[in-house]
Design a protein around this motif. Structure first.
Motif, short mmCIF file in Angstrom:
data_model
loop_
_atom_site.label_atom_id
_atom_site.label_comp_id
_atom_site.label_asym_id
_atom_site.label_seq_id
_atom_site.Cartn_x
_atom_site.Cartn_y
_atom_site.Cartn_z
N ASP A 42 0.79 -0.83 0.26
CA ASP A 42 0.23 -0.30 -0.41
C ASP A 42 0.68 1.50 0.01
O ASP A 42 0.58 2.36 -0.54
N ASP A 43 1.79 1.53 0.99
CA ASP A 43 3.12 2.51 0.89
C ASP A 43 4.13 2.49 -0.93
O ASP A 43 4.86 2.97 -0.16
N GLY A 44 3.61 2.45 -1.39
CA GLY A 44 4.41 2.18 -2.78
C GLY A 44 5.62 1.48 -2.41
O GLY A 44 6.60 0.69 -3.86
N HIS A 64 -3.35 -13.15 1.24
CA HIS A 64 -3.92 -11.82 1.77
C HIS A 64 -3.79 -11.11 0.62
O HIS A 64 -4.48 -9.74 0.68
N HIS A 65 -2.85 -10.85 -0.68
CA HIS A 65 -2.39 -9.75 -1.32
C HIS A 65 -3.36 -9.80 -2.76
O HIS A 65 -1.88 -9.28 -3.63
N PRO A 66 -3.94 -10.96 -3.34
CA PRO A 66 -3.82 -11.45 -4.35
C PRO A 66 -4.23 -10.58 -5.45
O PRO A 66 -3.23 -10.55 -6.85
N VAL A 67 -4.39 -9.28 -5.49
CA VAL A 67 -5.07 -8.87 -6.46
C VAL A 67 -3.54 -7.17 -6.73
O VAL A 67 -3.49 -7.20 -7.78
N HIS A 68 -2.40 -7.46 -5.82
CA HIS A 68 -1.61 -6.34 -5.56
C HIS A 68 0.07 -6.98 -5.74
O HIS A 68 0.82 -7.09 -5.40
N ARG A 116 -2.91 -0.66 -8.41
CA ARG A 116 -3.45 0.49 -7.87
C ARG A 116 -3.44 2.10 -9.60
O ARG A 116 -4.22 1.11 -10.44
N ASP A 117 -3.74 2.79 -9.55
CA ASP A 117 -2.59 4.21 -10.07
C ASP A 117 -1.64 4.07 -11.45
O ASP A 117 -1.42 4.35 -11.97
N GLU A 118 -1.27 2.87 -11.33
CA GLU A 118 0.14 2.68 -11.92
C GLU A 118 0.14 1.39 -13.06
O GLU A 118 -0.37 0.97 -12.66
N GLU A 119 1.10 1.75 -13.86
CA GLU A 119 1.43 0.39 -14.66
C GLU A 119 2.76 -0.09 -14.82
O GLU A 119 3.01 0.62 -15.03
N PHE A 120 2.25 -0.97 -15.01
CA PHE A 120 4.33 -1.63 -15.18
C PHE A 120 3.99 -2.37 -16.24
O PHE A 120 3.29 -3.67 -16.73
N SER A 121 5.02 -2.72 -16.75
CA SER A 121 5.18 -3.87 -18.13
C SER A 121 6.04 -5.30 -17.74
O SER A 121 6.31 -4.71 -16.62
N ALA A 158 15.10 3.77 -9.74
CA ALA A 158 15.25 3.35 -8.83
C ALA A 158 14.39 2.40 -8.07
O ALA A 158 15.11 1.77 -7.47
N ARG A 159 13.15 2.82 -8.11
CA ARG A 159 12.06 1.86 -7.70
C ARG A 159 12.55 0.02 -8.05
O ARG A 159 12.01 -0.40 -7.56
N VAL A 160 12.37 -0.01 -9.48
CA VAL A 160 11.64 -0.85 -10.73
C VAL A 160 13.22 -2.17 -10.50
O VAL A 160 13.09 -2.64 -10.24
#
Lengths: 614, 173
Positions: A45-47, A61-65, A107-112, A521-523
């Motif tokens: 949740d916190d990114g 517990h977090h299947p969608v994420h 959430r509001d992001e998209e990843f390849s 950096a995050r990726v």
């Protein structure tokens, strides 16, 4: 050595990293002593992003994420069967991107997909760095032998995004054979039976002292250990429906619980004769009461559930043996690779098929990473490494699209690499100004039944009457199994060269954007990381595509596929081309290309339309 | 082959277009399959991208070029059908390279030619023989096949046809 070169087995379910130390490969474990890392990415949740075994443990517990089995999707088109199947199985959001690409929505992001895989690569890279106490900048990354160019490119991109120089994209069975034969001074013919989480490969190799020659490789990228789990999962879900009258498939949490139970059952049956699934609270009914499931499965029942899947692997083995002109009697050994090959039902079936016991001294979960580590050390010239020369093959026919919606083979499957072949073609219309060159991989003569690797436009050649203007197209497959195509005019020497424009996954522009963006950096990419100078150059030379000035739908409808010049090679195709040509004269706007890609033709060719770019 | 110097590799890459596949792999035209494989391995030890660490890095392009041609030579020479088509092309002096797909198609075309007859007389007599067979006129079929073979004495397809006809109708023969 200041920087280490490692081998990474980027698996569907688990990944593994290894390094060559004092002449022998060592698997690097994480701080908990775990020697493999789940290829699972959890977006908190916190990114924050959590990767690995902990992420897998929390998946219910977090299947969608939580993204798992990204390897099944990497380098694929959104409309492909595999993506459809994944959308039915996985709870995370699989979306369509431009040019039929695939993105994961969190959430509001998209990843390849290369970004997701980059997170897994970064994780194992960090495991290695912690163990070695030094930065890891170079790696050999393995892929299923049967991966096509799109999948290989995407995997290589993942490595770049994770900040490693990819020394080589290496086929998993070849890596396993290298680990097995390395330093033994043997001379053997072996079969590598590689059943991974999501793919099946069989390779037949001849192992020598320093040269490893792949005689044939065949595979099925739609078949893996996950499919065995799915059979058990179906059984459990049906049982639950029968018991409670509620379908757990409609509840992501319940579904994940059953999926975990199915995997545990499979693993349990590797060591026990029977395994009992016992879940107290699969889901709650309307009254809020927990609904349990208890079910015992023994090896016999499990074998019955998966028998047809196992038989499918032997059809592929038949093909590989036939391709290499061998029978099972000609083989000196069988090497098992991939977690599912620990299953007694598979070991037994393999023993029966090959008429011999598989090699016992090979760890099916680690052997691929070990082979990759050996090769990485060899490629960077590490002093303790003996040189190993891997003579590998291309797994699929490489084809070019011609008029009539057909695809002509240029390089057949199981041709050794590196290889270059060129063909001469002629234009299909009078005064044709450009040709769209479509490149495919696959076994079908019907273009649309193959995987489209990409297409590019070639213009600026001599104008003239149809079938009088010649165009040479050179196809190259390098040792990574990656395809490059060059078109040229034999009369003027005019040339258009491109590594194929990716139609799915990431274009070089996309990749460039990711590497420059804050999210890098995050990726996974550390922007200051010393990457290979050649990589930097190729990335920097890619600028944003110029706005297209004259690529209109009409132009593209008019320019079209190219025609075969080498008449006597494939007379029947030529006949088709002829008849197609006639119908063209009547209706200029009729397109012969596969309808599926019509929309993408415009998108893809627009950036290339400026002759300066070519 | 011993170790090559930088100058030798540069020179080889320059003249590679002037070498036939036997010369590229350093083989005699009579080389058998085991020798062809050995030569492929030996050449790969020098030029394959895996082997470059011993080499001068500036030679990468040259080695890649040679390596691709070594692979091509191996693909043609190890496959008897392709090799046959290539040898025929060399004999006709029609070039030193053959595309892999071309080699296969050339062989298929040759085998069609062999089936129908390479000479006008052979084709004509073979056609008469097949017509006779359709009419179950075995003596005429035998005679025409025998005559066809006098024009194309090395046509194995005609020979096999004749042998099987003799076997199935020994009284006529």
């Amino acid at each position: 050595m200041a920087n280490a070169a490692v081998g990474i087995d980027l698996g569907t379910s688990y990944s593994c990293v290894s390094v060559l130390e004092r002449g022998s490969p060592r698997v690097l474990a994480n701080v908990y002593g775990e020697r493999t890392t789940a290829s699972v990415v959890f977006f908190k949740d916190d990114g924050q992003i959590e990767v690995g075994n902990q992420a897998k443990a929390n998946i219910i517990h977090h299947p969608v994420h939580t993204v798992s089995s990204a390897k099944r999707l990497i380098g694929r088109y959104f409309f492909s069967e595999e993506v459809k199947k994944a959308r039915a199985i996985y709870a995370y959001d699989i979306r369509e991107a431009p040019n039929h690409g695939v993105r994961i929505g969190i959430r509001d992001e998209e990843f390849s997909l290369p970004e997701i895989s980059a997170m897994v690569i970064r994780e194992v890279k960090q495991v290695a760095e912690a163990q070695l106490g030094q930065p890891v900048t170079q790696a050999v990354i393995t892929v299923p032998a049967y991966f096509n160019d799109n999948q290989r490119q995407a995997t290589k991109d993942a490595g770049k995004i994770a900040g490693v120089e990819v020394l080589r994209i290496l086929n998993e069975p070849t890596a396993a054979a290298l680990a097995y034969g390395f330093g033994r001074g043997i001379n053997q013919r072996v079969a590598v039976y590689d059943l991974g989480g999501g793919t099946f490969d069989i390779s037949i190799l001849e192992i020598g002292k320093d040269v490893f020659e792949v005689l044939a490789t065949c595979g099925d990228t739609f078949l893996g250990g996950d499919d065995l789990d799915d059979r058990v999962l179906d059984l459990l879900a049906d049982e639950f429906v029968e018991r409670h009258g509620i379908n757990p498939r409609n509840d992501p949490h319940a579904f994940e619980k059953l999926k975990a139970a199915a995997e545990e059952t499979k693993k349990g049956l590797s060591v026990e004769e029977e395994f009992c699934v016992q879940i107290n609270d699969v889901m709650k009914n309307e009254a809020g009461e927990p609904l349990p499931l208890v079910r015992t499965i023994d090896r016999v029942e499990f074998a019955r559930l998966v028998q047809d899947l196992i038989q499918r692997t032997f059809k592929v083995c038949d093909e590989a043996l036939q391709q290499s002109d061998l029978t099972t009697r000609d083989l000196d050994g069988v090497i098992l690779v991939g977690g599912p090959t620990r299953l007694p039902v598979i070991r037994q079936a393999v023993t029966d098929y090959f008429q011999q016991e598989p090699k016992a001294d090979v760890d099916p979960d680690e052997v691929v990473a070990m082979g990759a580590a050996i090769h990485a050390a060899s490629l960077v010239g590490q002093e303790t490494a003996a040189e190993s020369i891997l003579l590998d093959v291309t797994p699929l026919d490489l084809r070019i699209g011609v008029v009539g919606g057909l695809a002509e083979p240029v390089i057949e499957s199981n041709t050794p690499v590196p290889i270059e072949q060129s063909r001469r073609f002629t234009t299909a219309r009078d005064d044709q100004e450009s040709v769209a060159i479509r490149v495919y991989q696959g076994e079908s003569r019907i273009a649309s039944e193959n995987e489209l690797l990409g297409e590019f436009e070639f213009s600026g050649f001599t104008k003239g009457r149809r079938s009088e203007v010649e165009i040479d197209v050179a196809f190259e497959i390098n040792v990574d199994g990656i395809v490059e195509v060059t078109a040229s005019d034999p009369n003027t020497g005019e040339q258009a060269s491109t590594s194929i424009t990716l139609s799915s996954g990431l274009s070089e522009g996309d990749l460039d954007k990711i590497l420059r963006s804050d999210r890098a950096a995050r990726v996974g990419a550390v922007k200051t990381a010393p990457s290979a100078s050649e990589d930097k150059q190729s990335l920097e030379s890619v600028q944003a595509p110029p706005e297209s000035t004259h690529a209109t739908g009409k132009d593209l409808a008019e320019e079209d596929a190219i025609d075969l010049a080498d008449i006597d090679l494939e007379e029947d195709i030529l006949e088709l081309a002829e008849s197609q040509r006639d119908s063209w004269a009547e209706d200029e706007n009729e397109r012969s290309g596969p309808g599926l890609f019509d929309a993408s033709v415009r998108d893809l060719s627009a950036p290339d339309d400026d002759p300066e770019e070519l | 082959m011993g170790d090559m110097t930088t100058a030798e590799i540069r020179a080889l890459s320059k003249i590679i277009d002037e070498l036939d596949y036997y010369k590229i792999l350093r083989l005699q035209p009579s080389a058998g399959s085991a020798e062809i494989r050995q030569a492929y391995h030996a050449n790969s030890r020098h030029f394959h991208p895996d082997a470059r660490r011993r080499l001068d890095e500036s030679l990468e392009a040259e080695c890649t070029q040679i390596s691709k041609r070594v692979t091509e030579a191996y693909c043609v020479l190890r496959d008897p059908r392709r090799r046959q088509a290539y040898d025929a092309k060399l004999l006709r002096k029609e070039g030193l390279r053959i595309q892999l797909a071309e080699a296969r198609a050339a062989h298929q075309r040759d085998s069609v030619l062999v089936r129908q007859g390479r000479t006008a007389q052979g084709r004509d007599l073979y056609r008469k023989a097949t017509e006779a067979m359709a009419d179950e006129n075995w003596p005429a079929a035998l005679q025409n096949l025998q005559l066809a073979l006098t024009f194309e004495s090395d046509n194995t397809f005609f020979k096999n046809q004749l042998d099987s006809l003799r076997a199935s109708h020994p009284s006529e023969a």
